[in-house]
Design a protein around this motif. Sequence first.
Motif, short mmCIF file in Angstrom:
data_model
loop_
_atom_site.label_atom_id
_atom_site.label_comp_id
_atom_site.label_asym_id
_atom_site.label_seq_id
_atom_site.Cartn_x
_atom_site.Cartn_y
_atom_site.Cartn_z
N PRO A 33 -58.70 134.05 -21.35
CA PRO A 33 -58.65 132.44 -21.29
C PRO A 33 -57.23 132.12 -20.95
N ALA A 34 -56.33 133.13 -21.21
CA ALA A 34 -54.87 132.39 -21.11
C ALA A 34 -53.97 133.07 -19.78
N LEU A 35 -55.00 133.58 -18.88
CA LEU A 35 -54.80 133.93 -17.49
C LEU A 35 -55.32 132.84 -16.67
N PRO A 36 -54.64 132.73 -15.73
CA PRO A 36 -55.12 131.57 -14.86
C PRO A 36 -56.15 131.93 -13.49
N VAL A 81 -49.52 134.58 -3.71
CA VAL A 81 -49.62 134.02 -4.81
C VAL A 81 -50.41 135.16 -5.79
N ASP A 82 -49.77 135.47 -7.10
CA ASP A 82 -50.70 136.36 -7.96
C ASP A 82 -51.44 135.68 -8.78
N VAL A 83 -52.74 135.51 -8.61
CA VAL A 83 -53.74 134.81 -9.04
C VAL A 83 -54.12 134.97 -10.62
N GLY A 84 -53.36 136.32 -11.23
CA GLY A 84 -53.50 136.23 -12.46
C GLY A 84 -52.45 135.91 -13.23
N LEU A 85 -51.16 135.68 -12.60
CA LEU A 85 -49.97 135.07 -13.27
C LEU A 85 -49.59 133.90 -12.82
#
Length: 222
Positions: A33-36, A81-85
């Motif tokens: 949940p903390a990752l976007p 865009v790094d979708v995890g960061l």
Amino acid sequence: MTAVGAVREAAGDCLLADCGGVPLRLTAAHDHPALPHRDNLRLLAAARGSRLRVIARLAAAPHARAHLLATEHPMRAGSRVDVGLDRLQHADLPAPAPPPSAAPAAPLAPAVPAAPVHVLRTPDEAPLHLLRRRIEQAASGGRRVLAFPGDSAADAHRLHRHGLGTAGDILDGLLAAAAERSRDAFGRLLPADTGRFARVWLAAARYTDEVDRVLCAAAWGG
């Protein structure tokens, strides 16, 4: 790829895209949940019609599916865009296209009897998870977990009904090997044949891996 919209799944929404004529589902690479990951997928799904270059990791599935890792920025060409960061905002999306103007109403045509509809089963309806679930149960809880009575007969019947006769036979063999216990001349239980169960389990795991590979290749048109 071209963003088409979102698809709701049991594990959450995923991004539906068109990849050279192949309907592609892009999913979150991580569910923390903390990752976007999820939020970025929802925003990209809202940018319908956007053509983007993406970096994704192939996921084995009976339909074209991949875990989205990075994407071209929807508004800034050359930016990634790094979708995890990196966390996208609504301001990063292009303005939605105006709805098409309504076409003039056509004159009513005489009713034509509808043709019969033939429903064909698609690969993603193949219930291979019934066998895979038993394989995972044995890996985590041991052979005794499969020796308990359950709905094994119904599972095997369903696999046969969907044309997966080999999977049904393997499931029957796996459960039989888990429950099998021989007795000596005095009626005492003999040690279980763990070697036989291991061979049957390995055959089941190898079979599901191969079916996953074949269905995945078929989904991508290979």
